[in-house]
Design a protein around this motif. Structure first.
Motif, PDB file in Angstrom:
ATOM      1  N   THR A 192       0.828  -1.204   0.000  1.00 38.50           N
ATOM      2  CA  THR A 192       0.000   0.000   0.000  1.00 38.50           C
ATOM      3  C   THR A 192       0.864   1.257   0.000  1.00 38.50           C
ATOM      4  OG1 THR A 192      -1.758  -1.162   1.197  1.00 38.50           O
ATOM      5  CG2 THR A 192      -1.811   1.245   1.233  1.00 38.50           C
ATOM      6  N   LYS A 193       1.927   1.231   0.800  1.00 38.34           N
ATOM      7  CA  LYS A 193       2.830   2.378   0.867  1.00 38.34           C
ATOM      8  C   LYS A 193       3.501   2.631  -0.480  1.00 38.34           C
ATOM      9  CE  LYS A 193       6.804   4.239   3.389  1.00 38.34           C
ATOM     10  NZ  LYS A 193       7.814   3.990   4.444  1.00 38.34           N
ATOM     11  N   PHE A 194       3.913   1.550  -1.162  1.00 33.49           N
ATOM     12  CA  PHE A 194       4.579   1.715  -2.454  1.00 33.49           C
ATOM     13  C   PHE A 194       3.644   2.351  -3.474  1.00 33.49           C
ATOM     14  CE2 PHE A 194       5.465   0.092  -6.748  1.00 33.49           C
ATOM     15  CZ  PHE A 194       6.703   0.683  -6.949  1.00 33.49           C
ATOM     16  N   PHE A 195       2.438   1.815  -3.614  1.00 34.21           N
ATOM     17  CA  PHE A 195       1.504   2.359  -4.604  1.00 34.21           C
ATOM     18  C   PHE A 195       0.962   3.730  -4.188  1.00 34.21           C
ATOM     19  CE2 PHE A 195       1.513  -2.094  -5.904  1.00 34.21           C
ATOM     20  CZ  PHE A 195       1.663  -1.947  -7.274  1.00 34.21           C
ATOM     21  N   SER A 196       1.017   4.018  -2.895  1.00 32.48           N
ATOM     22  CA  SER A 196       0.646   5.356  -2.448  1.00 32.48           C
ATOM     23  C   SER A 196       1.640   6.399  -2.940  1.00 32.48           C
ATOM     24  CB  SER A 196       0.560   5.411  -0.917  1.00 32.48           C
ATOM     25  OG  SER A 196      -0.554   4.685  -0.444  1.00 32.48           O
ATOM     26  N   GLY A 197       2.835   5.962  -3.343  1.00 33.35           N
ATOM     27  CA  GLY A 197       3.816   6.885  -3.891  1.00 33.35           C
ATOM     28  C   GLY A 197       3.296   7.559  -5.147  1.00 33.35           C
ATOM     29  N   PHE A 198       2.698   6.772  -6.045  1.00 31.87           N
ATOM     30  CA  PHE A 198       2.107   7.355  -7.250  1.00 31.87           C
ATOM     31  C   PHE A 198       0.867   8.186  -6.904  1.00 31.87           C
ATOM     32  CE2 PHE A 198       4.638   4.480  -9.924  1.00 31.87           C
ATOM     33  CZ  PHE A 198       4.970   5.357 -10.938  1.00 31.87           C
ATOM     34  N   ALA A 199       0.110   7.740  -5.900  1.00 32.49           N
ATOM     35  CA  ALA A 199      -1.048   8.516  -5.455  1.00 32.49           C
ATOM     36  C   ALA A 199      -0.606   9.891  -4.956  1.00 32.49           C
ATOM     37  CB  ALA A 199      -1.793   7.766  -4.350  1.00 32.49           C
ATOM     38  N   ASN A 200       0.482   9.918  -4.194  1.00 36.27           N
ATOM     39  CA  ASN A 200       0.977  11.179  -3.642  1.00 36.27           C
ATOM     40  C   ASN A 200       1.458  12.120  -4.741  1.00 36.27           C
ATOM     41  OD1 ASN A 200       0.461  10.302  -1.029  1.00 36.27           O
ATOM     42  ND2 ASN A 200       2.524   9.503  -0.728  1.00 36.27           N
ATOM     43  N   VAL A 201       2.134  11.574  -5.745  1.00 33.09           N
ATOM     44  CA  VAL A 201       2.619  12.415  -6.845  1.00 33.09           C
ATOM     45  C   VAL A 201       1.451  13.005  -7.631  1.00 33.09           C
ATOM     46  CG1 VAL A 201       3.795  12.396  -9.084  1.00 33.09           C
ATOM     47  CG2 VAL A 201       4.873  11.320  -7.112  1.00 33.09           C
TER      48      VAL A 201
ATOM     49  N   ILE B 213      -1.716  -7.083 -11.695  1.00 37.62           N
ATOM     50  CA  ILE B 213      -2.279  -5.999 -10.886  1.00 37.62           C
ATOM     51  C   ILE B 213      -3.250  -5.219 -11.770  1.00 37.62           C
ATOM     52  CG2 ILE B 213      -0.507  -5.805  -9.114  1.00 37.62           C
ATOM     53  CD1 ILE B 213       0.963  -3.777 -10.784  1.00 37.62           C
ATOM     54  N   GLY B 214      -3.241  -3.923 -11.715  1.00 39.66           N
ATOM     55  CA  GLY B 214      -4.121  -3.113 -12.565  1.00 39.66           C
ATOM     56  C   GLY B 214      -3.788  -1.655 -12.341  1.00 39.66           C
ATOM     57  N   PRO B 215      -4.137  -0.792 -13.290  1.00 42.69           N
ATOM     58  CA  PRO B 215      -3.805   0.631 -13.161  1.00 42.69           C
ATOM     59  C   PRO B 215      -4.804   1.383 -12.292  1.00 42.69           C
ATOM     60  CG  PRO B 215      -4.867   0.243 -15.262  1.00 42.69           C
ATOM     61  CD  PRO B 215      -4.746  -1.108 -14.592  1.00 42.69           C
ATOM     62  N   PHE B 216      -5.018   0.864 -11.081  1.00 36.27           N
ATOM     63  CA  PHE B 216      -6.084   1.403 -10.236  1.00 36.27           C
ATOM     64  C   PHE B 216      -5.782   2.817  -9.734  1.00 36.27           C
ATOM     65  CE2 PHE B 216      -6.280  -3.267  -9.704  1.00 36.27           C
ATOM     66  CZ  PHE B 216      -7.536  -3.464 -10.255  1.00 36.27           C
ATOM     67  N   VAL B 217      -4.543   3.053  -9.312  1.00 41.57           N
ATOM     68  CA  VAL B 217      -4.190   4.357  -8.745  1.00 41.57           C
ATOM     69  C   VAL B 217      -4.249   5.453  -9.797  1.00 41.57           C
ATOM     70  CG1 VAL B 217      -2.360   5.702  -7.643  1.00 41.57           C
ATOM     71  CG2 VAL B 217      -2.783   3.353  -6.907  1.00 41.57           C
ATOM     72  N   ILE B 218      -3.751   5.164 -10.993  1.00 43.78           N
ATOM     73  CA  ILE B 218      -3.684   6.197 -12.025  1.00 43.78           C
ATOM     74  C   ILE B 218      -4.988   6.323 -12.815  1.00 43.78           C
ATOM     75  CG2 ILE B 218      -1.192   5.922 -12.252  1.00 43.78           C
ATOM     76  CD1 ILE B 218      -1.743   4.471 -14.933  1.00 43.78           C
ATOM     77  N   GLU B 219      -5.910   5.390 -12.627  1.00 45.87           N
ATOM     78  CA  GLU B 219      -7.136   5.390 -13.433  1.00 45.87           C
ATOM     79  C   GLU B 219      -7.898   6.711 -13.398  1.00 45.87           C
ATOM     80  OE1 GLU B 219     -11.199   5.663 -14.083  1.00 45.87           O
ATOM     81  OE2 GLU B 219     -10.549   5.248 -12.013  1.00 45.87           O
ATOM     82  N   PRO B 220      -8.112   7.316 -12.212  1.00 46.75           N
ATOM     83  CA  PRO B 220      -8.863   8.575 -12.222  1.00 46.75           C
ATOM     84  C   PRO B 220      -8.217   9.653 -13.087  1.00 46.75           C
ATOM     85  CG  PRO B 220      -8.779   7.677  -9.999  1.00 46.75           C
ATOM     86  CD  PRO B 220      -7.826   6.865 -10.831  1.00 46.75           C
TER      87      PRO B 220
ATOM     88  N   ARG C 190      -7.294   3.089  -3.755  1.00 49.65           N
ATOM     89  CA  ARG C 190      -6.845   2.328  -4.922  1.00 49.65           C
ATOM     90  C   ARG C 190      -5.452   1.724  -4.677  1.00 49.65           C
ATOM     91  NH1 ARG C 190      -9.469   3.862  -9.710  1.00 49.65           N
ATOM     92  NH2 ARG C 190     -11.668   4.178  -9.264  1.00 49.65           N
ATOM     93  N   ALA C 191      -4.605   2.459  -3.960  1.00 52.61           N
ATOM     94  CA  ALA C 191      -3.256   1.960  -3.655  1.00 52.61           C
ATOM     95  C   ALA C 191      -3.328   0.679  -2.827  1.00 52.61           C
ATOM     96  CB  ALA C 191      -2.451   3.027  -2.918  1.00 52.61           C
ATOM     97  N   ALA C 192      -4.294   0.601  -1.941  1.00 56.03           N
ATOM     98  CA  ALA C 192      -4.448  -0.602  -1.110  1.00 56.03           C
ATOM     99  C   ALA C 192      -4.843  -1.807  -1.972  1.00 56.03           C
ATOM    100  CB  ALA C 192      -5.499  -0.354  -0.034  1.00 56.03           C
ATOM    101  N   ILE C 193      -5.674  -1.568  -2.989  1.00 52.38           N
ATOM    102  CA  ILE C 193      -6.061  -2.650  -3.906  1.00 52.38           C
ATOM    103  C   ILE C 193      -4.831  -3.177  -4.642  1.00 52.38           C
ATOM    104  CG2 ILE C 193      -7.393  -3.239  -5.967  1.00 52.38           C
ATOM    105  CD1 ILE C 193      -9.419  -1.085  -5.138  1.00 52.38           C
ATOM    106  N   SER C 194      -4.051  -2.259  -5.202  1.00 52.90           N
ATOM    107  CA  SER C 194      -2.847  -2.657  -5.941  1.00 52.90           C
ATOM    108  C   SER C 194      -1.837  -3.322  -5.016  1.00 52.90           C
ATOM    109  CB  SER C 194      -2.214  -1.432  -6.611  1.00 52.90           C
ATOM    110  OG  SER C 194      -3.057  -0.903  -7.603  1.00 52.90           O
ATOM    111  N   GLY C 195      -1.704  -2.783  -3.808  1.00 50.10           N
ATOM    112  CA  GLY C 195      -0.749  -3.345  -2.857  1.00 50.10           C
ATOM    113  C   GLY C 195      -1.076  -4.786  -2.493  1.00 50.10           C
ATOM    114  N   LYS C 196      -2.354  -5.078  -2.345  1.00 48.51           N
ATOM    115  CA  LYS C 196      -2.783  -6.443  -2.026  1.00 48.51           C
ATOM    116  C   LYS C 196      -2.523  -7.385  -3.191  1.00 48.51           C
ATOM    117  CE  LYS C 196      -6.818  -9.091  -0.433  1.00 48.51           C
ATOM    118  NZ  LYS C 196      -8.254  -8.998  -0.032  1.00 48.51           N
ATOM    119  N   LEU C 197      -2.843  -6.947  -4.397  1.00 44.63           N
ATOM    120  CA  LEU C 197      -2.638  -7.780  -5.584  1.00 44.63           C
ATOM    121  C   LEU C 197      -1.156  -8.063  -5.829  1.00 44.63           C
ATOM    122  CD1 LEU C 197      -5.224  -6.136  -7.996  1.00 44.63           C
ATOM    123  CD2 LEU C 197      -5.288  -8.503  -7.177  1.00 44.63           C
ATOM    124  N   ALA C 198      -0.305  -7.088  -5.515  1.00 46.13           N
ATOM    125  CA  ALA C 198       1.134  -7.235  -5.768  1.00 46.13           C
ATOM    126  C   ALA C 198       1.767  -8.339  -4.925  1.00 46.13           C
ATOM    127  CB  ALA C 198       1.847  -5.915  -5.507  1.00 46.13           C
TER     128      ALA C 198
END
Length: 252
Positions: A81-90, A140-147, A230-238
């Motif tokens: 979750t923390k890793f994918f939150s990096g893209f969310a934060n950017v 996985i999936g492009p969940f974080v960047i989708e919006p 969305r980051a939590a979804i990707s983090g779980k799938l990873a």
């Protein structure tokens, strides 16, 4: 050890140019994502900056997205979750930044790289700037960047990209679907136009530019929460074995 990459910024004539670089096709480990977030937040508060240009090193690849090496090293849901939150934060830093952000998309963009392009307010690209969302192919999936991507190209075009994860979309396709604002035959032509564009834009009323940025991002006020969900979804799938195997295969 995962290479760290670099972020550098040059400010000239009210235009701040952020350049990111990483030896693995300008991909992003979490530390580099945090550096980019911090730099965007710093420039947001700089009264001498009117416009931000986001670019990367090299000529063939704009950004290859998330660091596969770091993805493969994830072992817990918290880490994922923390890793994918990096893209969310950017993306949220780009969205919340009061300065208009111009993207110089000089080469290919994959995954998170497409997300960065989508989060820019205006983008310049070349005919070599092909794009691809490969996430589904690696489990996985492009969940974080989708919006951010759907905001530019719409849900149907997003579905077309996501469900054909091995296919490159052309720069012309990206322009037709509003991800790229302008496309050029050569990088030299792009840079001439980019320099003229930013010079002219930076000379306009700064308050008007700030207010226009707010208008462009109306309706995205829930993204601080949404992107981290969305980051939590990707983090779980990873963390799944299926994804780990797919990543290893994809990396090779």
């Amino acid at each position: 050890m995962i290479p760290s990459g670099s972020i550098s910024t040059v400010i000239e004539n009210s235009v701040a140019t952020i350049t990111f670089s990483h030896p693995a096709s300008n991909s992003f480990p979490s530390a580099l994502l945090q550096q980019l977030t911090n730099e965007l937040n710093t420039l947001d508060q700089n009264p001498d900056v009117a416009i931000i240009v986001l670019k990367s090193e090299g000529i063939t690849t704009f950004c290859a997205g998330a660091s596969f090496d770091e993805l493969l090293s994830l072992t817990t849901l918290e880490e994922g979750t923390k890793f994918f939150s990096g893209f969310a934060n950017v993306i949220n830093a780009m969205r919340n930044c009061s300065k208009l952000i111009i993207g110089r998309i000089q080469g290919k963009a994959v995954g998170g790289g497409v997300g960065l392009a989508a989060a820019c307010d205006y983008t310049f690209a070349t005919q070599n700037s092909m794009i691809k969302l490969s996430e589904i192919a690696v489990g996985i999936g492009p969940f974080v960047i989708e919006p951010a991507v759907s905001r530019k190209i719409g849900k149907m075009a997003f579905a077309e990209m996501t469900l054909t994860p091995t296919e490159w979309k052309s720069a012309s396709w990206a322009k037709e679907n509003h991800l790229f604002s302008e496309v050029f035959e050569s990088l030299d032509e792009l840079d001439i136009r980019l320099n003229n564009f930013t010079f002219e834009l930076s000379g306009y009323n700064k308050t008007a530019l700030i207010e226009m940025k707010k208008v462009l991002w109306e309706g995205t006020e829930n993204w601080n929460q949404l992107l981290h969900e969305r980051a939590a979804i990707s983090g779980k799938l990873a963390l799944s074995e299926e994804t780990k195997l797919a990543l290893q295969k994809f990396k090779k």
